[in-house]
Design an enzyme around this catalytic site. Structure first.
Site, mmCIF file in Angstrom:
data_model
loop_
_atom_site.group_PDB
_atom_site.id
_atom_site.type_symbol
_atom_site.label_atom_id
_atom_site.label_comp_id
_atom_site.label_asym_id
_atom_site.label_seq_id
_atom_site.Cartn_x
_atom_site.Cartn_y
_atom_site.Cartn_z
ATOM 1 N N SER A 158 -8.814 -27.743 -2.784
ATOM 2 C CA SER A 158 -9.744 -28.684 -2.154
ATOM 3 C C SER A 158 -10.910 -28.982 -3.085
ATOM 4 O O SER A 158 -11.200 -28.223 -4.007
ATOM 5 C CB SER A 158 -10.284 -28.118 -0.835
ATOM 6 O OG SER A 158 -9.252 -27.890 0.093
ATOM 7 N N SER B 180 -4.220 -30.389 -0.230
ATOM 8 C CA SER B 180 -5.586 -30.439 -0.748
ATOM 9 C C SER B 180 -6.513 -31.083 0.269
ATOM 10 O O SER B 180 -6.174 -32.078 0.904
ATOM 11 C CB SER B 180 -5.629 -31.244 -2.054
ATOM 12 O OG SER B 180 -6.892 -31.143 -2.673
ATOM 13 N N ASP C 209 -9.835 -33.046 0.406
ATOM 14 C CA ASP C 209 -10.709 -33.778 -0.516
ATOM 15 C C ASP C 209 -11.649 -34.665 0.298
ATOM 16 O O ASP C 209 -11.217 -35.647 0.908
ATOM 17 C CB ASP C 209 -9.874 -34.625 -1.474
ATOM 18 C CG ASP C 209 -8.772 -33.801 -2.132
ATOM 19 O OD1 ASP C 209 -9.098 -32.770 -2.733
ATOM 20 O OD2 ASP C 209 -7.597 -34.187 -2.022
#
Length: 390
Positions: A265, A303, A305
């Protein structure tokens, strides 16, 4: 400063030529990207090259290191030194990939404003951080009748270096980060919320950068702070560093290694003094993700983000209970220079987080720092780094 930089680079070049290990922190402090000759983009930075170049913004950290297994912390970003609940700043949150636990999203999405500082921490510390933030804010003078508060807390998973299930974050850590927040803070690397993070298989952490536009393009400042904990194909200023990988990792359990894939992340906080409302801030935040892509990320399935963007301009602040907000904001046609600025500052903040982070041992093993003695000669050969040593 020139002599310090020259000394570090000279040591790095000698070590690289001899095949030796990188100079360690006890003999030479790790430089920021620009101090090592890596100049990202074309726009000039602010005087500190940090998010605190945006007037009024303050940053504080609390680093939590306990025994062999606790490597975590909290980082606070305070938009201005006044009463945030009664002088709210316009804000927007953009989700690049939503595998995360960001608190406070829906109210920011609905109202387009922040009413608390922003906290960053480790994944399983989010709720404890939010609780401590609420307790602290409600205790401030003038908050006695407040019955609703929207804490904004972001995270990345520091579970390789940190015993994340122990949930060691305590209220005093949050108070320390908030109470020590400073407009001079440019601390980076394995500090605060970046204490236990890993990026591209190397030690990640906190990084920051800024860009200042010239008067003909508005004269505004854009500052960025990141908590890097993601992966992909590491690329610095257009140079893919495929041949630079960790030589070995000391893991406590067989087959246990820090993440080197695209999963992970990144939290990105964008501040600007340009008069922008939440719609324009959303446009600005979206362009910050270009800086993430330039470092080699595709924002993979696993992830998280996120970009949180806010404006500190006094003419766009909001007072709760007012019938109308009279605001004069930039036109759409004036946004392109800010787009350029935020993409460059995000890319450089990420690189700074890697350059400044030091090798760290923790819960499940050791994560090496990016070996600048190997990286800088490669960047210089590709024309991506200047030789500062004279």
């Amino acid at each position: 400063m020139a002599n310090w930089r020259s000394g570090w680079l000279l040591a790095a070049m000698i070590a690289s030529a001899a095949g030796a290990a990188e100079p360690q922190a006890d003999t030479a402090e790790r430089p920021r990207a620009r101090e090592a000759g890596v100049i990202i983009g074309t726009l000039p930075p602010g005087p500190r090259n940090a998010i605190v170049d945006v007037s009024g913004v303050a940053v504080g950290h609390a680093t939590v290191v306990e025994g062999d297994a606790i490597r975590t912390g909290v980082t606070a970003i305070v938009p201005h030194p006044g009463d945030l609940y009664r002088e709210r700043v316009p804000a927007a949150i953009v989700v690049g990939n939503g595998y995360g636990k960001l608190l406070g999203v829906t109210q920011v999405e609905e109202l387009g404003e922040l009413e608390t500082p922003i906290l960053l921490t480790g994944t399983l510390g989010v709720w404890r951080a939010a609780d401590a933030l609420v307790e602290r804010q409600l205790a401030l003078p003038g908050m006695e009748q407040v019955r609703s508060l929207n804490p904004v807390v972001g995270e990345t998973n520091d579970g390789f270096l940190n015993d994340i299930r122990a949930r060691p974050l305590r209220p005093e850590h949050v108070r320390r980060a908030l109470d020590t927040a400073s407009a001079d803070n440019v601390d980076e690397g394995a500090i605060g919320a970046g204490t236990g993070t890993v990026a591209f298989g190397w030690k990640g952490g906190i990084g920051t950068s800024s860009r200042r536009l010239d008067p003909a393009r508005g004269g505004h400042t854009v500052g960025v702070l990141v908590q890097s904990n993601y992966g992909g194909r590491l690329t610095i200023d257009g140079v893919a560093l495929d041949g630079v990988r960790p030589d070995r990792t000391s893991a406590r359990n067989a087959g246990d290694a820090p993440p080197a894939t695209g999963d992970g992340s990144i939290m990105i906080v964008v501040a600007t003094d340009a008069p922008l409302d939440d719609r324009l801030l959303r446009r600005l935040a979206t362009r910050a993700l270009l800086g993430v892509g330039r470092t080699g990320s595709s924002m993979s399935n696993g992830s998280g983000d996120y970009v949180i963007a806010f404006s500190t301009a006094r003419e766009v602040r909001r007072t709760p209970g007012s019938d109308r907000h009279a605001q004069q904001v930039l036109a759409n046609d004036a946004m392109t220079p800010l787009f350029d600025a935020v993409a460059e500052a995000t890319e450089e903040a990420i690189v700074n987080s890697l350059f400044r982070a030091e090798t760290t041992s923790g819960h499940r093993g050791t994560v090496q720092a990016l070996p600048l003695a190997r990286v800088l000669p490669l960047l210089r050969r590709q024309g991506a780094a200047e030789t500062i040593a004279r």
